[in-house]
Design a protein around this motif. Structure first.
Motif, PDB file in Angstrom:
ATOM      1  N   ALA A 235       0.825  -1.206   0.000  1.00 53.37           N
ATOM      2  CA  ALA A 235       0.000   0.000   0.000  1.00 53.37           C
ATOM      3  C   ALA A 235       0.858   1.255   0.000  1.00 53.37           C
ATOM      4  CB  ALA A 235      -0.925  -0.008   1.215  1.00 53.37           C
ATOM      5  N   ARG A 236       1.936   1.238   0.774  1.00 51.53           N
ATOM      6  CA  ARG A 236       2.828   2.400   0.802  1.00 51.53           C
ATOM      7  C   ARG A 236       3.526   2.584  -0.549  1.00 51.53           C
ATOM      8  NH1 ARG A 236       6.419   4.013   5.833  1.00 51.53           N
ATOM      9  NH2 ARG A 236       4.316   4.693   6.357  1.00 51.53           N
ATOM     10  N   LEU A 237       3.998   1.513  -1.140  1.00 48.38           N
ATOM     11  CA  LEU A 237       4.699   1.606  -2.419  1.00 48.38           C
ATOM     12  C   LEU A 237       3.789   2.171  -3.509  1.00 48.38           C
ATOM     13  CD1 LEU A 237       6.648  -1.777  -2.351  1.00 48.38           C
ATOM     14  CD2 LEU A 237       7.655   0.502  -2.203  1.00 48.38           C
ATOM     15  N   ILE A 238       2.563   1.660  -3.588  1.00 50.07           N
ATOM     16  CA  ILE A 238       1.641   2.116  -4.633  1.00 50.07           C
ATOM     17  C   ILE A 238       1.109   3.508  -4.310  1.00 50.07           C
ATOM     18  CG2 ILE A 238      -0.573   1.656  -5.748  1.00 50.07           C
ATOM     19  CD1 ILE A 238      -0.021  -1.324  -5.309  1.00 50.07           C
ATOM     20  N   GLY A 239       0.751   3.722  -3.045  1.00 45.83           N
ATOM     21  CA  GLY A 239       0.165   5.003  -2.664  1.00 45.83           C
ATOM     22  C   GLY A 239       1.107   6.172  -2.860  1.00 45.83           C
ATOM     23  N   ARG A 240       2.381   5.962  -2.605  1.00 43.89           N
ATOM     24  CA  ARG A 240       3.339   7.059  -2.719  1.00 43.89           C
ATOM     25  C   ARG A 240       3.974   7.139  -4.116  1.00 43.89           C
ATOM     26  NH1 ARG A 240       3.845   9.494   2.100  1.00 43.89           N
ATOM     27  NH2 ARG A 240       5.439  10.857   1.219  1.00 43.89           N
ATOM     28  N   THR A 241       3.817   6.089  -4.916  1.00 43.74           N
ATOM     29  CA  THR A 241       4.339   6.117  -6.285  1.00 43.74           C
ATOM     30  C   THR A 241       3.324   6.686  -7.252  1.00 43.74           C
ATOM     31  OG1 THR A 241       5.771   4.207  -5.879  1.00 43.74           O
ATOM     32  CG2 THR A 241       5.243   4.712  -8.175  1.00 43.74           C
ATOM     33  N   GLY A 242       2.045   6.316  -7.065  1.00 46.08           N
ATOM     34  CA  GLY A 242       1.025   6.747  -8.008  1.00 46.08           C
ATOM     35  C   GLY A 242       1.126   5.956  -9.303  1.00 46.08           C
ATOM     36  N   GLN A 281       9.702   8.054   2.699  1.00 42.18           N
ATOM     37  CA  GLN A 281       8.779   6.984   3.062  1.00 42.18           C
ATOM     38  C   GLN A 281       8.922   5.806   2.103  1.00 42.18           C
ATOM     39  OE1 GLN A 281       6.861   6.917   5.730  1.00 42.18           O
ATOM     40  NE2 GLN A 281       7.267   8.994   6.426  1.00 42.18           N
ATOM     41  N   LEU A 282       9.034   6.112   0.819  1.00 45.40           N
ATOM     42  CA  LEU A 282       9.283   5.054  -0.169  1.00 45.40           C
ATOM     43  C   LEU A 282      10.626   4.389   0.090  1.00 45.40           C
ATOM     44  CD1 LEU A 282       8.159   6.276  -3.718  1.00 45.40           C
ATOM     45  CD2 LEU A 282       7.450   4.214  -2.527  1.00 45.40           C
ATOM     46  N   ASN A 283      11.623   5.192   0.382  1.00 46.28           N
ATOM     47  CA  ASN A 283      12.956   4.669   0.656  1.00 46.28           C
ATOM     48  C   ASN A 283      12.928   3.742   1.864  1.00 46.28           C
ATOM     49  OD1 ASN A 283      15.860   4.862   1.869  1.00 46.28           O
ATOM     50  ND2 ASN A 283      16.041   5.660  -0.215  1.00 46.28           N
ATOM     51  N   SER A 284      12.193   4.107   2.888  1.00 47.85           N
ATOM     52  CA  SER A 284      12.075   3.287   4.088  1.00 47.85           C
ATOM     53  C   SER A 284      11.397   1.960   3.782  1.00 47.85           C
ATOM     54  CB  SER A 284      11.289   4.046   5.163  1.00 47.85           C
ATOM     55  OG  SER A 284      11.076   3.230   6.287  1.00 47.85           O
ATOM     56  N   ALA A 285      10.367   1.995   2.923  1.00 45.69           N
ATOM     57  CA  ALA A 285       9.676   0.756   2.555  1.00 45.69           C
ATOM     58  C   ALA A 285      10.613  -0.194   1.811  1.00 45.69           C
ATOM     59  CB  ALA A 285       8.454   1.082   1.699  1.00 45.69           C
ATOM     60  N   LEU A 286      11.402   0.337   0.886  1.00 42.56           N
ATOM     61  CA  LEU A 286      12.353  -0.493   0.145  1.00 42.56           C
ATOM     62  C   LEU A 286      13.433  -1.052   1.070  1.00 42.56           C
ATOM     63  CD1 LEU A 286      12.746   1.716  -3.059  1.00 42.56           C
ATOM     64  CD2 LEU A 286      11.638  -0.515  -2.921  1.00 42.56           C
TER      65      LEU A 286
END
Length: 353
Positions: A235-242, A281-286
């Motif tokens: 959810a974080r990856l998709i939500g913040r990538t668009g 936030q994306l960086n943290s998820a990765l």
């Protein structure tokens, strides 16, 4: 084709119509940021039947207007503020700035096909972004309450409470405690209130994750097939990538999420250092996915990590290399998912035609 540039503000928006062939200012209007103002803007724009809209910062202050225009079927572009600043500097000089000039600058960027890109209609990515933000707030509240409970239990019990404190563990600790004074009874009452808050937040976090899973099922992503990616991380990856296709290459996406190292080159010196930029936030998820895969002996990420170690990389450098590799892999999956979702829509449009 006339381009109408929008310079949005919190309470007002300024629109300027520009002829892209001659770069002529054809007129301007300032409206209130209300539904009535939007209708006034559309009525004014009907003077030019063939038009497109260039909204500066369409995902920020211009978000509501841009989405409203999309619903009406208007061609709407997003123009970054940095792009309009460059146009303004080159055309007017650094000393002149007003809303009309900013709106015209947005139109010029769109007309020249510079950094402008189509505005995406709201969908599952926006829903996932909202759920992710809500989860972040819930998690922060839970952490603060657990810290408060820790402090109270440290005063109340000899030795305090364990580090990984849960509502059930705190309840068990209080069950064996006998209040000997009025102060003890107040402490116990406050602890029970905090435990009730933790239980409530745990329930909200569980429901939040279920909502994410339902939206991901509707979205049709394959991200959860990757080791270390569950509903929350996906959810974080998709939500913040668009929309993944807005990044022309995997390298552009890596630069956006900060997993691409920064090159420092001068004369005979050429090295790379860790990037502190990009979406953290994306960086943290990765990073989380990379750490989980390293801990899984049979995962593809662990094999990649071991390969980098064998090449002489230090563990931190190997982990960063894996994070960069995962960025490319995640981007390709999201891009393939986007194309897969678009295919039925194209087939339906072809049948309708």
């Amino acid at each position: 084709m006339i381009v109408i540039g929008i310079d949005p503000h919190k309470s007002t928006h300024t629109a300027t119509a520009v002829d892209p062939v001659t770069n002529t200012d054809l007129g301007s209007i300032r409206i209130d940021a209300t539904l009535t103002g939007y209708k006034t803007l559309i009525a004014w724009a009907k003077s030019w039947p063939t038009r497109e809209w260039a909204v500066e910062n369409a995902y920020g202050l211009g978000h509501h207007l841009a989405q409203w225009l999309l619903v009406l079927g208007e061609v709407t572009l997003d123009v970054p503020t940095t792009a309009t600043a460059r146009v303004r500097e080159l055309s007017r000089g650094g000393r002149r700035k007003n809303d009309r000039i900013d709106a015209a600058a947005a139109a010029c960027v769109a007309a020249l096909q510079g950094d402008a890109r189509p505005v995406d209609p709201e969908g599952s990515a926006e829903i996932l972004g909202l759920l992710d933000e809500r989860r972040t707030n819930l998690s922060g509240s839970r952490t603060r309450i657990v810290n408060q409970l820790h402090a109270l239990l440290r005063q109340l019990l000899a030795g305090g409470a364990p580090t990984s404190l849960t509502a059930a563990a705190a309840t068990a600790l209080l069950r064996g405690f006998r209040a000997r004074s009025e102060v003890d009874r107040v402490w116990v009452g406050l602890c029970r209130d905090l435990i009730a808050d933790i239980r409530r937040l745990d329930g909200q976090l569980a429901e939040n994750e279920k909502q994410m899973a339902r939206v991901l099922d509707e979205h049709g992503t394959r991200l959860r097939e990757v080791d270390g990616i569950g509903a929350v991380t996906a959810a974080r990856l998709i939500g913040r990538t668009g929309r993944a296709s807005r990044f022309p290459t995997a390298a552009a996406y890596a630069n956006y999420n900060g997993s691409a190292p920064v090159q420092i080159a001068s004369a005979d010196t050429d090295r790379h250092r860790l990037s502190r930029y990009g979406d953290r936030q994306l960086n943290s998820a990765l990073y989380t996915v990379a750490v989980v895969q390293i801990r899984m002996p049979a995962s593809a990420g662990r094999a990649y990590y071991d390969k980098k170690i064998a090449e002489g990389r230090k563990p931190a450098a190997a982990r960063r290399a894996l994070k960069r590799h995962l960025s490319d892999h995640v981007w390709r999956i999201m891009l393939a998912d986007e194309k897969h979702r678009r295919r039925p829509e194209e087939n339906q449009s072809a049948r309708a035609a």
